[in-house]
Scaffold this motif. Sequence first.
Motif, PDB file in Angstrom:
ATOM      1  N   LEU A  58       0.835  -1.192   0.000  1.00  0.00           N
ATOM      2  CA  LEU A  58       0.000   0.000   0.000  1.00  0.00           C
ATOM      3  C   LEU A  58       0.871   1.244   0.000  1.00  0.00           C
ATOM      4  O   LEU A  58       1.842   1.338   0.757  1.00  0.00           O
ATOM      5  N   GLU A  59       0.527   2.208  -0.843  1.00  0.00           N
ATOM      6  CA  GLU A  59       1.232   3.471  -0.937  1.00  0.00           C
ATOM      7  C   GLU A  59       0.700   4.443   0.135  1.00  0.00           C
ATOM      8  O   GLU A  59      -0.098   4.056   0.980  1.00  0.00           O
ATOM      9  N   PRO A  60       1.105   5.725   0.121  1.00  0.00           N
ATOM     10  CA  PRO A  60       0.780   6.623   1.248  1.00  0.00           C
ATOM     11  C   PRO A  60      -0.703   6.782   1.559  1.00  0.00           C
ATOM     12  O   PRO A  60      -1.050   7.249   2.651  1.00  0.00           O
ATOM     13  N   GLY A  61      -1.593   6.405   0.628  1.00  0.00           N
ATOM     14  CA  GLY A  61      -3.023   6.575   0.861  1.00  0.00           C
ATOM     15  C   GLY A  61      -3.583   5.752   2.005  1.00  0.00           C
ATOM     16  O   GLY A  61      -4.717   5.984   2.434  1.00  0.00           O
ATOM     17  N   TRP A  62      -2.800   4.800   2.531  1.00  0.00           N
ATOM     18  CA  TRP A  62      -3.311   3.999   3.659  1.00  0.00           C
ATOM     19  C   TRP A  62      -3.378   4.815   4.944  1.00  0.00           C
ATOM     20  O   TRP A  62      -4.107   4.472   5.871  1.00  0.00           O
ATOM     21  N   MET A  63      -2.642   5.951   4.999  1.00  0.00           N
ATOM     22  CA  MET A  63      -2.531   6.715   6.237  1.00  0.00           C
ATOM     23  C   MET A  63      -3.653   7.745   6.388  1.00  0.00           C
ATOM     24  O   MET A  63      -4.134   8.293   5.399  1.00  0.00           O
ATOM     25  N   GLU A  64      -4.037   7.998   7.614  1.00  0.00           N
ATOM     26  CA  GLU A  64      -5.041   9.022   7.893  1.00  0.00           C
ATOM     27  C   GLU A  64      -4.549  10.384   7.421  1.00  0.00           C
ATOM     28  O   GLU A  64      -5.293  11.148   6.807  1.00  0.00           O
ATOM     29  N   ASN A  65      -3.293  10.692   7.712  1.00  0.00           N
ATOM     30  CA  ASN A  65      -2.673  11.926   7.225  1.00  0.00           C
ATOM     31  C   ASN A  65      -1.746  11.580   6.069  1.00  0.00           C
ATOM     32  O   ASN A  65      -0.728  10.909   6.261  1.00  0.00           O
ATOM     33  N   PHE A  66      -2.138  12.023   4.888  1.00  0.00           N
ATOM     34  CA  PHE A  66      -1.406  11.686   3.670  1.00  0.00           C
ATOM     35  C   PHE A  66       0.056  12.131   3.805  1.00  0.00           C
ATOM     36  O   PHE A  66       0.340  13.256   4.211  1.00  0.00           O
ATOM     37  N   TYR A  67       1.008  11.239   3.470  1.00  0.00           N
ATOM     38  CA  TYR A  67       2.437  11.515   3.633  1.00  0.00           C
ATOM     39  C   TYR A  67       2.747  11.959   5.070  1.00  0.00           C
ATOM     40  O   TYR A  67       3.404  12.968   5.295  1.00  0.00           O
ATOM     41  N   ASP A  68       2.275  11.185   6.008  1.00  0.00           N
ATOM     42  CA  ASP A  68       2.459  11.503   7.429  1.00  0.00           C
ATOM     43  C   ASP A  68       3.921  11.269   7.822  1.00  0.00           C
ATOM     44  O   ASP A  68       4.409  10.141   7.813  1.00  0.00           O
ATOM     45  N   TYR A  69       4.625  12.341   8.181  1.00  0.00           N
ATOM     46  CA  TYR A  69       6.025  12.253   8.553  1.00  0.00           C
ATOM     47  C   TYR A  69       6.219  11.990  10.049  1.00  0.00           C
ATOM     48  O   TYR A  69       7.340  11.886  10.517  1.00  0.00           O
ATOM     49  N   SER A  70       5.154  11.900  10.812  1.00  0.00           N
ATOM     50  CA  SER A  70       5.283  11.724  12.258  1.00  0.00           C
ATOM     51  C   SER A  70       5.623  10.275  12.594  1.00  0.00           C
ATOM     52  O   SER A  70       5.658   9.402  11.725  1.00  0.00           O
ATOM     53  N   THR A  71       5.849  10.000  13.877  1.00  0.00           N
ATOM     54  CA  THR A  71       6.104   8.631  14.338  1.00  0.00           C
ATOM     55  C   THR A  71       4.825   7.973  14.860  1.00  0.00           C
ATOM     56  O   THR A  71       4.886   6.886  15.434  1.00  0.00           O
ATOM     57  N   LYS A  72       3.677   8.622  14.659  1.00  0.00           N
ATOM     58  CA  LYS A  72       2.420   8.078  15.189  1.00  0.00           C
ATOM     59  C   LYS A  72       1.378   7.993  14.082  1.00  0.00           C
ATOM     60  O   LYS A  72       0.281   8.532  14.179  1.00  0.00           O
ATOM     61  N   LYS A  73       1.727   7.314  13.008  1.00  0.00           N
ATOM     62  CA  LYS A  73       0.820   7.189  11.870  1.00  0.00           C
ATOM     63  C   LYS A  73      -0.378   6.310  12.221  1.00  0.00           C
ATOM     64  O   LYS A  73      -0.283   5.434  13.069  1.00  0.00           O
ATOM     65  N   ASP A  74      -1.478   6.546  11.535  1.00  0.00           N
ATOM     66  CA  ASP A  74      -2.649   5.703  11.750  1.00  0.00           C
ATOM     67  C   ASP A  74      -3.350   5.470  10.426  1.00  0.00           C
ATOM     68  O   ASP A  74      -3.143   6.196   9.451  1.00  0.00           O
ATOM     69  N   TRP A  75      -4.216   4.451  10.421  1.00  0.00           N
ATOM     70  CA  TRP A  75      -4.939   4.079   9.211  1.00  0.00           C
ATOM     71  C   TRP A  75      -5.984   5.126   8.840  1.00  0.00           C
ATOM     72  O   TRP A  75      -6.579   5.758   9.714  1.00  0.00           O
ATOM     73  N   SER A  76      -6.226   5.276   7.561  1.00  0.00           N
ATOM     74  CA  SER A  76      -7.262   6.183   7.077  1.00  0.00           C
ATOM     75  C   SER A  76      -8.632   5.686   7.524  1.00  0.00           C
ATOM     76  O   SER A  76      -9.017   4.547   7.238  1.00  0.00           O
ATOM     77  N   LYS A  77      -9.370   6.552   8.193  1.00  0.00           N
ATOM     78  CA  LYS A  77     -10.713   6.170   8.636  1.00  0.00           C
ATOM     79  C   LYS A  77     -11.661   6.035   7.461  1.00  0.00           C
ATOM     80  O   LYS A  77     -12.647   5.299   7.527  1.00  0.00           O
ATOM     81  N   GLU A  78     -11.367   6.744   6.370  1.00  0.00           N
ATOM     82  CA  GLU A  78     -12.226   6.690   5.189  1.00  0.00           C
ATOM     83  C   GLU A  78     -11.963   5.449   4.354  1.00  0.00           C
ATOM     84  O   GLU A  78     -12.905   4.768   3.934  1.00  0.00           O
ATOM     85  N   ARG A  79     -10.710   5.109   4.134  1.00  0.00           N
ATOM     86  CA  ARG A  79     -10.377   4.000   3.239  1.00  0.00           C
ATOM     87  C   ARG A  79     -10.281   2.658   3.958  1.00  0.00           C
ATOM     88  O   ARG A  79     -10.488   1.605   3.359  1.00  0.00           O
ATOM     89  N   PHE A  80      -9.914   2.692   5.236  1.00  0.00           N
ATOM     90  CA  PHE A  80      -9.747   1.452   5.999  1.00  0.00           C
ATOM     91  C   PHE A  80     -10.493   1.546   7.326  1.00  0.00           C
ATOM     92  O   PHE A  80      -9.896   1.476   8.410  1.00  0.00           O
ATOM     93  N   PRO A  81     -11.806   1.703   7.253  1.00  0.00           N
ATOM     94  CA  PRO A  81     -12.586   1.966   8.471  1.00  0.00           C
ATOM     95  C   PRO A  81     -12.647   0.787   9.435  1.00  0.00           C
ATOM     96  O   PRO A  81     -12.626   0.980  10.645  1.00  0.00           O
TER      97      PRO A  81
END
Length: 469
Positions: A58-81
């Motif tokens: 999966l490319e960056p679209g899996w993340m809640e924040n697109f291209y999330d540079y933080s150390t606390k990434k999370d899944w997109s609530k829209e794409r992976f609810p």
Amino acid sequence: MPDVLDKYTDITGKPHLLPKWGYGLTWVSLIDEIRERDVVYEAYEFRKSGIPCDVFGLEPGWMENFYDYSTKKDWSKERFPMIMKDYIRNSKESTFIDALGNMGFKLSLWICTNYDFSKYEEIKLHFGKDYNPSFIEVEPWFVDDGASMFKLDGADQVLLKVQPERKWANGMDDYEMINLYPLLYNKQMSLGYKEYTGKRAMIFSAGGYAGIQRYSATWAGDTGGGQKTLISLLSLGLSGHSNVCTDMDVSTKSGIHYGFFQTLSQLSGWAWYIQPWFLGEKMTSLFKDYARLRYKLIPYIYSMAHVASEKGMPVMRAMPLMYPNDAECDKFESQYMFGDAFLVSAFDSTVYLPEGEWVDYWTGKRWQGKKEIPAEFPDDKGGPLFVKAGAIIPTQSVKSHIGTETPEDITWEIFPKNQSKFILYEDDGESYKYLDSGIAKTVVVCSESEDNIQITICPRVGKYKNMPQ
């Protein structure tokens, strides 16, 4: 040169042996359109079409924040609810990742960061000052959620998005960190994964400093996967870095031919619909044939990967590395040896065969070397492929995925010439026990005389967990 590579990698590190499934096909899906349901049905299409594949990325679209540079990434609530719902996480209900696993797929995630790894690497480790790295402080979501592979973006340093005013904890400025940053990034991810799981890490980087080969694989960045990447991959091999690939170009037969004869094979959808079943009947058939050929050759490829991890000798070998005394080899930059046995040519109108006897793998025609010949191949192939006479090649029956299991049966393809041998390497496919006697080797020897061919399969030496008897 092989001795130089061996000594050089004694210093900078031997190429990391990836988990066995890492040498299969990786499919990286669309950047920001794919959703949970799309993932499982796209993966199912690979199985339905009979095209073997081991990794779904999966490319960056899996993340809640697109291209999330933080150390606390999370899944997109829209794409992976569903994976975000607490009742599923707490009750261990089946998620799309479980569905992938049930079909034999591993999950790969694209991630990036600008976190200052030099704090831990160069202050804590070197100076012994009291500092805890972020990946220890943060919950290891990347493993607990089921990811097995990580595509680490080069981040701003490799992309030359330099911030002149930034100073890193080790005292360097942004420009000085261009190649050091991904090395530290890959090192901490690789060792962190090993410590947490006990398994070999499967990590990709688009760049890095000398020594990165001991932690990660490399892909040639967003370069299109055509002829211009070939010199890059061969040069990496000459630098002791074996686990390399491009994003396969499936728009041409030659791109598919070249894409499947790399140490690793990766097909990236990004923003295009280039799934194999969308390529048209002829190209889909060609892609499927090459995928199945690669999976047939996995015992050979995995053995060559073991050789790389032992001696620094890459799987993709530039011609001058193998034939240093033949100056003609220097002129042919679009061909290379793929392990001991195969000579691969791509994108060129001619092929140079070095000294010795060579067999056209597609047609069986034999050639004497030290000559240049036309780059001819059947219409349903993408380029020339030769086998060096004397080659001994272990193969297996083709399955939907490699996983970590050792096949019960090995079929040997042998091209007798004088006396030759091959060493088959086997292990558990995922742990680091191969470094501590958890490995088995089988020597096969072929001796040819005027009226006799003798094939000797020596007793297997060594053992590992779940080794077939």
